[in-house]
Design a protein around this motif. Structure first.
Motif, short mmCIF file in Angstrom:
data_model
loop_
_atom_site.label_atom_id
_atom_site.label_comp_id
_atom_site.label_asym_id
_atom_site.label_seq_id
_atom_site.Cartn_x
_atom_site.Cartn_y
_atom_site.Cartn_z
N PRO A 11 0.80 -1.23 0.00
CA PRO A 11 0.00 0.00 0.00
C PRO A 11 0.84 1.29 0.00
CG PRO A 11 -0.89 -1.56 1.58
CD PRO A 11 0.41 -2.14 1.08
N ALA A 12 2.02 1.23 0.56
CA ALA A 12 2.86 2.43 0.60
C ALA A 12 3.43 2.78 -0.77
CB ALA A 12 4.01 2.23 1.60
N SER A 13 3.35 1.87 -1.71
CA SER A 13 3.94 2.12 -3.03
C SER A 13 2.91 2.12 -4.15
CB SER A 13 5.02 1.08 -3.31
OG SER A 13 4.43 -0.21 -3.41
N SER A 67 -5.17 -1.18 -6.15
CA SER A 67 -5.69 -1.53 -4.83
C SER A 67 -7.13 -1.99 -4.96
CB SER A 67 -5.62 -0.33 -3.87
OG SER A 67 -6.68 0.57 -4.10
N ARG A 68 -7.48 -2.95 -4.14
CA ARG A 68 -8.84 -3.50 -4.15
C ARG A 68 -9.85 -2.41 -3.81
NH1 ARG A 68 -10.85 -8.72 -4.00
NH2 ARG A 68 -12.91 -8.91 -3.08
N ALA A 69 -9.52 -1.55 -2.85
CA ALA A 69 -10.45 -0.49 -2.46
C ALA A 69 -10.74 0.45 -3.62
CB ALA A 69 -9.88 0.29 -1.27
N ASP A 70 -9.70 0.80 -4.38
CA ASP A 70 -9.89 1.69 -5.54
C ASP A 70 -10.74 1.00 -6.60
OD1 ASP A 70 -9.62 3.91 -7.24
OD2 ASP A 70 -7.73 3.17 -8.06
N LEU A 71 -10.50 -0.27 -6.83
CA LEU A 71 -11.28 -1.02 -7.82
C LEU A 71 -12.75 -1.07 -7.42
CD1 LEU A 71 -11.53 -2.92 -10.29
CD2 LEU A 71 -11.02 -4.81 -8.72
N VAL A 91 -4.01 -4.41 -14.14
CA VAL A 91 -3.65 -4.63 -12.74
C VAL A 91 -2.23 -5.18 -12.68
CG1 VAL A 91 -6.06 -5.05 -12.05
CG2 VAL A 91 -4.61 -6.99 -12.73
N PRO A 92 -1.57 -5.00 -11.53
CA PRO A 92 -0.23 -5.57 -11.38
C PRO A 92 -0.29 -7.09 -11.17
CG PRO A 92 -0.88 -4.46 -9.36
CD PRO A 92 -1.97 -4.22 -10.36
N ALA A 93 0.80 -7.75 -11.50
CA ALA A 93 0.91 -9.18 -11.25
C ALA A 93 0.67 -9.44 -9.77
CB ALA A 93 2.29 -9.68 -11.67
N GLY A 94 -0.09 -10.48 -9.46
CA GLY A 94 -0.38 -10.83 -8.08
C GLY A 94 -1.64 -10.18 -7.53
N PHE A 95 -2.22 -9.26 -8.26
CA PHE A 95 -3.44 -8.57 -7.83
C PHE A 95 -4.63 -9.52 -7.94
CE2 PHE A 95 -7.12 -5.80 -8.52
CZ PHE A 95 -6.92 -4.79 -7.60
N ASP A 96 -5.50 -9.52 -6.94
CA ASP A 96 -6.71 -10.35 -6.98
C ASP A 96 -7.73 -9.66 -7.89
OD1 ASP A 96 -8.95 -11.93 -6.64
OD2 ASP A 96 -9.32 -11.27 -4.57
N ALA A 97 -7.77 -10.11 -9.13
CA ALA A 97 -8.65 -9.49 -10.12
C ALA A 97 -10.01 -10.17 -10.20
CB ALA A 97 -7.97 -9.50 -11.49
N SER A 98 -10.31 -11.06 -9.27
CA SER A 98 -11.58 -11.80 -9.35
C SER A 98 -12.81 -10.90 -9.39
CB SER A 98 -11.67 -12.83 -8.22
OG SER A 98 -11.63 -12.20 -6.96
N PRO A 99 -12.84 -9.73 -8.70
CA PRO A 99 -14.04 -8.89 -8.83
C PRO A 99 -14.31 -8.43 -10.26
CG PRO A 99 -12.74 -8.21 -6.93
CD PRO A 99 -11.92 -9.21 -7.69
#
Length: 163
Positions: A11-13, A67-71, A91-99
């Protein structure tokens, strides 16, 4: 000297992560003969993260989410559909894109790209919904003028007003 984040999903980056995703997506789009510019204001006060134009004049908009919150909190993205032939989430690699597979994100219409700072891959193609000719002309002219102003600003920053 700043050290790179341990993970793009830290989150900091988030800002750095979004820049990295934009860079990777832009490189991938170039390989597919699409030329992109970042941060493109649209009619109605919206701003597309990336807008690209292909050799046939089709317009692609890419919305970057790190970020999930932004999505999940983005209620404006459907406004972008009126300004493009194809729309992608990136989305970046590793991001939970299921939504993004859920009905609220129109998976039958929108594509999905996964990217890092060096490259990107299309995981789901976006459907093409052709713009009406007058809309395409307006969007294409705005794209060209904005790109030209940005190029002028690189060579002569005092020549143009901020955009």
């Amino acid at each position: 000297m700043l050290s790179p984040p341990v993970s793009c999903l830290d989150p900091a980056s988030e800002a750095l992560c979004a820049i990295d995703v934009a860079r990777g997506v832009t490189r991938m789009l170039l390989r597919h003969e699409l030329t992109a510019i970042p941060e493109v204001p649209l009619d109605g006060g919206r701003r597309a993260d990336l807008m690209a134009l292909d050799s046939r004049g089709q317009i692609v908009i890419v919305e970057i989410k790190v970020s999930r919150a932004d999505l999940l909190g983005d209620g404006k993205w459907q406004d972008y559909l009126a300004h493009c032939d194809r729309f992608y989430w990136a989305v970046p690699a590793g991001f939970d894109a299921s939504p993004i597979d859920g009905a609220a994100f129109l998976p039958e219409r929108t594509g999905l790209i996964v990217a890092d700072r060096y490259d990107a891959a299309i995981l789901r193609e976006a459907r093409t919904d052709p713009l009406a000719a007058p809309v395409r002309k307006r969007c294409t002219l705005a794209f060209a003028r904005r790109a030209a102003r940005r190029l002028i600003a690189v060579h002569d920053p005092e020549a143009v007003q901020p955009f």
